[in-house]
Structure formats: C-alpha cells, structure tokens
Scaffold this motif. Structure first.
Motif, PDB file in Angstrom:
ATOM      1  N   MET A   1       3.948  10.413  -2.279  1.00 15.98           N
ATOM      2  CA  MET A   1       2.608  10.242  -2.837  1.00 15.98           C
ATOM      3  C   MET A   1       2.693   9.730  -4.270  1.00 15.98           C
ATOM      4  SD  MET A   1      -0.640  10.456  -2.317  1.00 15.98           S
ATOM      5  CE  MET A   1      -0.706  11.436  -0.829  1.00 15.98           C
ATOM      6  N   VAL A   2       3.615  10.280  -5.088  1.00 16.50           N
ATOM      7  CA  VAL A   2       3.761   9.867  -6.474  1.00 16.50           C
ATOM      8  C   VAL A   2       4.232   8.423  -6.543  1.00 16.50           C
ATOM      9  CG1 VAL A   2       4.987  10.275  -8.616  1.00 16.50           C
ATOM     10  CG2 VAL A   2       4.200  12.209  -7.255  1.00 16.50           C
ATOM     11  N   VAL A   3       5.199   8.089  -5.628  1.00 16.48           N
ATOM     12  CA  VAL A   3       5.734   6.733  -5.620  1.00 16.48           C
ATOM     13  C   VAL A   3       4.639   5.730  -5.307  1.00 16.48           C
ATOM     14  CG1 VAL A   3       7.272   5.147  -4.411  1.00 16.48           C
ATOM     15  CG2 VAL A   3       8.095   7.398  -5.093  1.00 16.48           C
ATOM     16  N   HIS A   4       3.841   6.032  -4.278  1.00 16.43           N
ATOM     17  CA  HIS A   4       2.785   5.098  -3.900  1.00 16.43           C
ATOM     18  C   HIS A   4       1.705   5.016  -4.968  1.00 16.43           C
ATOM     19  CE1 HIS A   4       4.002   3.760   0.066  1.00 16.43           C
ATOM     20  NE2 HIS A   4       4.491   4.983   0.274  1.00 16.43           N
ATOM     21  N   SER A   5       1.460   6.100  -5.696  1.00 19.65           N
ATOM     22  CA  SER A   5       0.513   6.049  -6.813  1.00 19.65           C
ATOM     23  C   SER A   5       1.023   5.103  -7.886  1.00 19.65           C
ATOM     24  CB  SER A   5       0.297   7.448  -7.388  1.00 19.65           C
ATOM     25  OG  SER A   5      -0.294   8.291  -6.427  1.00 19.65           O
ATOM     26  N   ALA A   6       2.334   5.161  -8.145  1.00 19.52           N
ATOM     27  CA  ALA A   6       2.927   4.257  -9.132  1.00 19.52           C
ATOM     28  C   ALA A   6       2.815   2.808  -8.664  1.00 19.52           C
ATOM     29  CB  ALA A   6       4.385   4.628  -9.373  1.00 19.52           C
ATOM     30  N   ALA A   7       3.010   2.589  -7.360  1.00 24.41           N
ATOM     31  CA  ALA A   7       2.887   1.239  -6.819  1.00 24.41           C
ATOM     32  C   ALA A   7       1.462   0.726  -6.957  1.00 24.41           C
ATOM     33  CB  ALA A   7       3.331   1.220  -5.361  1.00 24.41           C
ATOM     34  N   GLU A   8       0.481   1.605  -6.761  1.00 27.21           N
ATOM     35  CA  GLU A   8      -0.910   1.194  -6.915  1.00 27.21           C
ATOM     36  C   GLU A   8      -1.217   0.848  -8.367  1.00 27.21           C
ATOM     37  OE1 GLU A   8      -3.322   0.602  -4.684  1.00 27.21           O
ATOM     38  OE2 GLU A   8      -1.712   0.848  -3.213  1.00 27.21           O
ATOM     39  N   LEU A   9      -0.596   1.579  -9.295  1.00 27.53           N
ATOM     40  CA  LEU A   9      -0.799   1.265 -10.708  1.00 27.53           C
ATOM     41  C   LEU A   9      -0.274  -0.127 -11.052  1.00 27.53           C
ATOM     42  CD1 LEU A   9       0.082   4.663 -12.452  1.00 27.53           C
ATOM     43  CD2 LEU A   9      -2.170   3.565 -12.295  1.00 27.53           C
ATOM     44  N   VAL A  10       0.795  -0.536 -10.360  1.00 27.19           N
ATOM     45  CA  VAL A  10       1.336  -1.874 -10.597  1.00 27.19           C
ATOM     46  C   VAL A  10       0.292  -2.937 -10.271  1.00 27.19           C
ATOM     47  CG1 VAL A  10       3.038  -3.554  -9.785  1.00 27.19           C
ATOM     48  CG2 VAL A  10       3.737  -1.192 -10.252  1.00 27.19           C
ATOM     49  N   LEU A  11      -0.517  -2.678  -9.259  1.00 30.42           N
ATOM     50  CA  LEU A  11      -1.525  -3.653  -8.833  1.00 30.42           C
ATOM     51  C   LEU A  11      -2.763  -3.652  -9.724  1.00 30.42           C
ATOM     52  CD1 LEU A  11      -1.425  -3.101  -4.952  1.00 30.42           C
ATOM     53  CD2 LEU A  11      -0.265  -4.874  -6.292  1.00 30.42           C
ATOM     54  N   ALA A  12      -2.942  -2.588 -10.493  1.00 31.71           N
ATOM     55  CA  ALA A  12      -4.140  -2.471 -11.324  1.00 31.71           C
ATOM     56  C   ALA A  12      -4.186  -3.595 -12.365  1.00 31.71           C
ATOM     57  CB  ALA A  12      -4.163  -1.112 -12.010  1.00 31.71           C
ATOM     58  N   GLY A  13      -5.335  -4.206 -12.479  1.00 32.93           N
ATOM     59  CA  GLY A  13      -5.518  -5.238 -13.500  1.00 32.93           C
ATOM     60  C   GLY A  13      -5.071  -6.621 -13.089  1.00 32.93           C
ATOM     61  N   LEU A  14      -4.462  -6.770 -11.905  1.00 33.57           N
ATOM     62  CA  LEU A  14      -4.058  -8.097 -11.456  1.00 33.57           C
ATOM     63  C   LEU A  14      -5.270  -8.860 -10.923  1.00 33.57           C
ATOM     64  CD1 LEU A  14      -0.778  -7.275  -9.466  1.00 33.57           C
ATOM     65  CD2 LEU A  14      -0.978  -8.049 -11.840  1.00 33.57           C
ATOM     66  N   ASP A  15      -5.293 -10.166 -11.137  1.00 35.67           N
ATOM     67  CA  ASP A  15      -6.373 -10.948 -10.551  1.00 35.67           C
ATOM     68  C   ASP A  15      -6.051 -11.186  -9.070  1.00 35.67           C
ATOM     69  OD1 ASP A  15      -4.779 -13.318 -10.208  1.00 35.67           O
ATOM     70  OD2 ASP A  15      -5.150 -13.889 -12.291  1.00 35.67           O
ATOM     71  N   PRO A  16      -6.998 -11.705  -8.295  1.00 39.04           N
ATOM     72  CA  PRO A  16      -6.769 -11.842  -6.844  1.00 39.04           C
ATOM     73  C   PRO A  16      -5.535 -12.671  -6.488  1.00 39.04           C
ATOM     74  CG  PRO A  16      -9.094 -12.086  -7.340  1.00 39.04           C
ATOM     75  CD  PRO A  16      -8.391 -12.026  -8.657  1.00 39.04           C
ATOM     76  N   GLU A  17      -5.289 -13.750  -7.230  1.00 36.82           N
ATOM     77  CA  GLU A  17      -4.135 -14.588  -6.921  1.00 36.82           C
ATOM     78  C   GLU A  17      -2.829 -13.877  -7.265  1.00 36.82           C
ATOM     79  OE1 GLU A  17      -7.767 -16.800  -7.387  1.00 36.82           O
ATOM     80  OE2 GLU A  17      -6.669 -15.660  -8.910  1.00 36.82           O
ATOM     81  N   GLN A  18      -2.787 -13.201  -8.415  1.00 37.18           N
ATOM     82  CA  GLN A  18      -1.594 -12.442  -8.774  1.00 37.18           C
ATOM     83  C   GLN A  18      -1.332 -11.338  -7.751  1.00 37.18           C
ATOM     84  OE1 GLN A  18      -2.786 -11.198 -12.692  1.00 37.18           O
ATOM     85  NE2 GLN A  18      -1.762 -12.918 -13.718  1.00 37.18           N
ATOM     86  N   ARG A  19      -2.378 -10.665  -7.324  1.00 34.25           N
ATOM     87  CA  ARG A  19      -2.223  -9.604  -6.322  1.00 34.25           C
ATOM     88  C   ARG A  19      -1.668 -10.175  -5.013  1.00 34.25           C
ATOM     89  NH1 ARG A  19      -4.876  -4.339  -5.032  1.00 34.25           N
ATOM     90  NH2 ARG A  19      -5.637  -4.373  -7.176  1.00 34.25           N
TER      91      ARG A  19
END
Length: 721
Positions: A1-19
């Motif tokens: 759960m902690v790992v996947h939360s960290a992975a979700e944080l990586v996606l935060a703030g990315l624009d649609p193309e970067q994501r």
C-alpha cells in the motif's frame, strides 16, 4: 500500500501527455519531447513509477545520455522520487566501466590500454608520417574527421568514398585524410593507447564476440532509457543494440527539431525510424512548453514550421504554458559594432533593473563573433563569461597574430593604409584574405584573424581628427603602432577575471541551457545560415540552430542583425529563417509570437516601398535599392561604370578603401534610381548629410552625363581637405 501510494505521488502534477509517457506499457517507447516540455521529469518519473510499482528493479536499469551534467541531474531527480540504484551515465562512462570490468577476461590478463584524452598530438605525428605538416588547427580538423569516421563505423580504407557520399568538407584531399587516419591507427597500436571510439568499439566487441560477457551484461541491464536520442551516432546505436540483445524494453527521448550535431556523425534517423524499427512502439508527444512565454513559443513555432526534410516529419507545435510576456523583438543595426553596443546597453539596463547577469545570454553562430560583445560588455561595465570557448584575446592564434602585428611595425611603411598593413602582417602567421580553408577548426582560426582585419577597418574609419587652422580639419591616418596599442588596451580590459556574468556562447554550446533573457545576434545571410551550408540538409540544420537558440529564452528575447559588418561596409540581408516580420513600420507589437521590428538609430516609422511593385521593404539592401530583389533591375550600366571609375579615383586620392566612399549597393542604387536633385539623392539609404556634402555635387554631375575626367578627385572631397 505504501509503495503504491508513492507511485501515485510520482504521477501527481504531470500533464496528460507526461502521464501517458510515464504509464506506457513495457516495451519500446518513443517520447518526442519539445524544448521546455519536461522531458527529464517524464523519463525519471517513468523509471520511478515502474520501480515503485514493482514492475522493474532499479539496479536493472541503465539510463544513458550525452553529458555528465544531464546524467547527474537524472540521478538527483530519481533520488528525490525515492528510487536509488539506477545507473545513469553517459555512453562513454558506461562503456568505460564495462570495458574496465571485463578487461582481465577480454585481454587475457593484459592491462587495459591507456585512454587518450585528446587525439591532436597523435594525429599531428600521423600527419607527419604521411608528409603533412599540420598545425594545431589542421590537426584538430583531422581529428574531427577521424572521430566522424569511427563514430560512423567507417574504416580508413573506406573513408574517401564515405566522405564523398556524406559531402564532407575535408581539411585535405579525402585520400590524404585516409592516409592520416591509417597512420593514426598504427601509431595508437604501437604506443598501446586507445581513443574514446575504440573504447565504445571494445564494449561492442566484448558483447558481440564473447557469449559469457554478453550474458553477464544483459543479465545486469534489462531496461534501457536513452536521452537526446536524436544525437546518437551509428557506433553508439550499435552499442545500444548490443546491450539490448534483441530485447525491446527501451525508452528513447528526443526532439528531431534539435538535431544540430550531424557534422560529428550524430543522426536523427534512429529517432525518425523508431516506430519502423520497433513494431508496436508507443509514441508520446510532449508539447506543453513550461520554459518559455507564449510569445517566445509562438516565434519558435513560426521558425520551425518552415522546416523541410526527414526531421520535419517529427516537428512538434509547442503550446506555451507560462503567463504572457513581452513580444520577441527584432532590431536592425547599421553595422556590427552598433549592434554589439546596443546589446551591451540593454544588458546593462537589465542588470540594473534586477535581472541577474547569469540569467542573460548572448548567443551567436561562431565563436569568432564573441570579440565585439566582449569589448562592448567590458566598456558597459557588464561582467561576462565565455561558454565553451576561450576569450577572444586569449586564443592562441590571436596572441600569435598580435606578436606578428608588433613585429610588422619595423618592416611595413608607416604610410601604408591600416587594413592593408594588417593583412600584410598576418601573412607571417599564414593568413590570407581569400576564402577560408575547409575544416571547422582551421576555418574558425581564419575567422578569428579575419576579425582582426575587420577591427582594423573599423579603427581606421574612426581615425583621429587633428584641427588645422580655424575652418578646416584633416584626418590623420592611424598607423599600425596605433592599432597595436588599441589591441593591447582591449586585451587588458577583457582579461579582467569574472565569476558571475552574462553568458557569451555559440548556439551549439547553448543547447540544453536556458536563461531569462536571450540575445540572438548576427542573424544575417552568410552567418546564419553560414555560407558553408551548401546542401538542403545543411541549410535545414542551420534553421534548427536558430530554433534551439530561440527556445533557450524563458521570458525576454531579442533578435538582431547588422546591415553591414563594419561602418560603410557591404550590405547584407537578414537571415532567411526569420519569419514574416511586422510590416506596419510603426513598431507596433506583432501577434502570435512574431517579433516586433524596430530600427537602431534610424527612423523606425519610415515605410520604404518597392518603386516597381509597391511591396514594403525590410532588408537594408532592398531599402537602399528601393526595390524587391525579385523585381527587375533598370540599372543604367554606363552610369554604373562611370560611378565605379569615379569612386576608384576618389578612394585612391583619399587613400581609403573604395567602400568608404560608397558601397557597391549604393552605386547600384544611384545607377538604378538616377537622382536628379539633392532631395532625391539624400533619399537613398547610405547617403547622409556628410556624404552629400562630400560627394553630392560630383554624383549629380555624373548622373547628368558628365564624364569622369571632367570631375577632379580633389573636387569630390574638398570639404575634408
């Protein structure tokens, strides 16, 4: 759960193309990333996201780029994202590490050969072996040809044919370069040394020819990322293929519109052909520009939209994400000294207004252009740093030339016109005022010495005026000794150490960098594009250089060119790459990122129209002629020849170059427009009150049909004598 939360944080703030780039499935992924679109964030986030979700292990990732700075930035960003263990290195660093590790096995216990820091010394010896006396500049050019050949997987025996196919401009006959190449390879082997290309080849050979090495390397590295993929050369691509070993977990990032190093062997073909080479590849385009204002982005789009060729198939239309800023500004100057002084004055104003000097850059096509800006910034009290090159007066060839100029004061008569004296003196260091030699380093040396000749012409044109009597004055011609004192003064001023200042850089060395304020200078035909860009592909690379320069600016962008190199010099045209400019003539802002146009020290509101078709004229030569270059000329050939003869007599009597009297463009304008009155004469650009007083009566007489013999040369400049 902690790992996947960290992975979700990586996606935060990315624009649609970067994501989309970050979350693309395993396999071949091509990220087409425009300037300022956050490509480093995208690739590091992709690595981190895959690692944090457990898809890959960081220690199995090899990320390669082209500079140690970029590799260090990649490692730092991954650390911030909570991922460690990724190998982020340059191609050469990664190859060196592997070759050193496997050397005992590959070399059967022998020590790894010493790595050459520079080819120049060995190339000089190799040239001597085949009967060539190569100075340092020629040796650098020969080394460059050898690097190109080895990076392109070309052997010495194949060089001549390969160079011809690639339209290389070789420093010597291709067959002779091939001889030097072969001798260089023999000398390396006999001395037990290798160069950087050998090291890459050794890494390839170790994998391709040794199964155990291949298995170990491929077991260690299973996921690959390549930054700046448009700059890969055939040798680096072969190493990448060896690492992959047929696997396809490869992410590449690049921008075909920033392909500017093809002369080194780099090719964007691998980026262009990526979807064809890797069937089923995911292609993502990053087009949101977070670096530059919409105005700068609009100009960049306008320039690159005219691109042609293979790279143009992948061009991106960027969309600026920053708040609006000032329009890019185009400035036109009478000559290069005026351009440099205006740039320095604006730098001074920016610094005084609170812009840090380190956030300002002056970018030019060749390093030889730096001298004028070093001088102008020094006189304006603005600190500067020269990026990727020596300061002008610290260059070896310039120091040698200054010694030759001092020595020449003992052998060249004092009454010799200064430009002529300088040309004669520079013959002692092998310089001649002919076409520059082939080869980048030799040509750069030639251009640096040509800059000294230009300085002499400018200095002679501003010679000291000594009063004689009350009503007249005489110009005392400056001597070679005077010029040497001026050069010494400039060298002393410009050798003041600086730590934090305005960056002076060539467009090539500016790639990958950015500043708040950028000055793009010298944007005239013959400079950008350079006269040496002869093929369509070479011309397109010059266009991409301008695009790279524009996209370095975050907020404020200035573009400028000089109508002549030196005061009274031959007229030049603006670069063909500049987009359609504001034709209002009144200095209003132009929309869509197209620069507003203003003129320096001349009426900016005067509209000059073609006298044949009525189109608005922008370029200095066109304004002087009063017609478009494509409109038919109605020149009076007899008048033109009489004007040339008269100019030659006046120049001879005054002991000045002919262009000081009138340039060829002015003579052409006179012979086409045939002014009959003083008002018509002064309406021709380049004829001001001074030249009207000096030559007006004689010119009007010639236009009226007078013979040259009827006009005494003394009559043509009686005001100055």
């Amino acid at each position: 759960m902690v790992v996947h939360s960290a992975a979700e944080l990586v996606l935060a703030g990315l624009d649609p193309e970067q994501r989309a780039a970050v979350t693309a499935p395993a396999g071949p992924v091509c990220i087409l990333a425009g300037a300022g679109t956050g490509k480093t964030r995208a690739v590091t986030s992709r690595i981190a996201h895959r690692a944090l979700t457990g898809e890959i292990s960081p220690r199995h990732v090899l990320a390669v780029t082209f500079t140690a700075r970029a590799a260090a930035e990649m490692r730092a960003r991954l650390t911030v994202l909570g991922v460690s263990g990724v190998q982020a290195r340059t191609f050469h660093a990664a190859a060196l590490r592997q070759v050193r590790y496997f050397a005992p096995r590959l070399l059967e216990g022998r020590a790894m050969p010493e790595l050459l820091d520079s080819k120049v010394r060995v190339v000089t010896l190799a040239a001597a072996k085949v009967g060539l006396r190569a100075d340092r500049a020629a040796a650098r050019d020969l080394a460059g040809e050898i690097e190109w050949a080895k990076s392109s997987l070309v052997e010495p025996g194949e060089y001549a044919v390969a160079a011809a196919k690639a339209l290389r401009e070789t420093p010597y006959e291709p067959a002779k370069v091939a001889e030097v190449f072969a001798a260089y390879e023999r000398l390396k082997r006999s001395n037990g040394v290798i160069d950087f290309e050998d090291m890459l080849r050794a890494a390839v050979w170790g994998i391709e020819e040794h199964r155990d090495v291949a298995e170990q390397v491929r077991g260690q590295y299973r996921h690959f990322v390549v930054d700046e993929y448009q700059d890969v050369n055939p040798l680096q691509q072969r190493l990448l293929d060896a690492w992959l070993g047929g696997r396809d977990d490869l992410t590449v990032v690049g921008d075909a519109s920033q392909t500017i190093y093809s002369f080194t062997g780099a090719t964007s073909s691998y980026l262009v052909d990526f979807p064809r080479r890797h069937r089923g590849a995911t292609v993502v385009r990053l087009v949101r520009d977070y670096r530059s204002t919409p105005q700068v982005v609009g100009l960049a789009n306008a320039v690159i939209s005219q691109a042609r060729g293979a790279e143009a198939r992948l061009r991106l239309e960027l969309h600026g994400q920053r708040p609006p800023g000032p329009e890019p500004e185009l400035r036109i100057f009478t000559d290069e000294p005026a351009e440099a002084n205006a740039v320095a004055a604006r730098c001074r104003a920016l610094v005084d207004g609170g812009t840090p000097a380190k956030e300002i850059a002056v970018l030019f096509r060749t390093n030889a252009q730096s001298e004028a800006y070093e001088k102008a910034l020094t006189e304006a009290g603005v600190p500067y740093v020269v990026q990727g090159a020596e300061r002008f007066f610290e260059r070896v060839e310039v120091r040698q030339a200054m010694v030759a100029l001092r020595a020449a004061t003992r052998s060249i008569p004092g009454e010799t016109p200064l430009p002529t004296a300088v040309v004669e003196a520079l013959a002692a260091v092998g310089w001649a005022p002919d076409a520059p030699p082939p080869g980048g380093a030799a040509r750069e040396r030639w251009e640096a010495l040509a800059a000294l000749v230009q300085l002499a012409e400018e200095y002679a044109a501003t010679s000291e005026v000594l009063p004689i009597g009350e009503a007249a004055a005489v110009e005392r011609p400056v001597t070679l000794s005077d010029f040497n004192e001026e050069l010494a003064r400039r060298a002393t001023q410009q050798h003041v150490p600086t730590v934090d200042g305005v960056t002076l850089a060539s467009l090539h060395s500016a790639k990958g960098l950015e500043w708040d304020a950028v000055f793009l200078v010298g944007l005239s035909e013959g400079t950008l594009p350079t006269t040496y860009a002869r093929t369509p592909e070479q011309v397109e690379e010059e266009r991409r250089l301008l695009y790279v320069g524009i996209t370095r600016a975050r907020q404020w962008l200035w573009l400028s060119y000089a109508s002549a190199r030196s005061p009274g010099g031959r007229a030049r045209r603006p670069s063909r790459f500049l987009p359609q400019l504001d034709r209002s003539g009144g200095g209003e802002r132009a929309g869509g990122g197209v620069p507003k146009r203003t003129a320096a020290r001349r009426p900016a509101t005067q509209i000059v129209s073609c006298r044949i078709c009525g189109a608005t004229l922008l370029a200095g030569p066109d304004r002087k002629l009063g017609r478009c270059p494509t409109c038919p000329s109605d020149i009076d050939e007899d008048l033109y020849e009489r004007l040339r003869d008269w100019r030659a007599r006046v120049a001879g009597a005054q002991k000045v170059p002919a262009y000081v009297v009138f340039t060829d463009a002015t003579l052409t304008a006179l012979a086409e427009r045939r002014p009959g009155r003083t008002e018509e004469l002064i309406a021709i650009a380049g004829i001001g009150p001074r030249k009207l007083g000096l030559y007006g009566e004689a010119v009007l007489a010639l236009v009226d049909g007078a013979a040259v013999d009827d006009i005494a040369p003394e009559k043509s400049f009686e005001i100055s004598s």
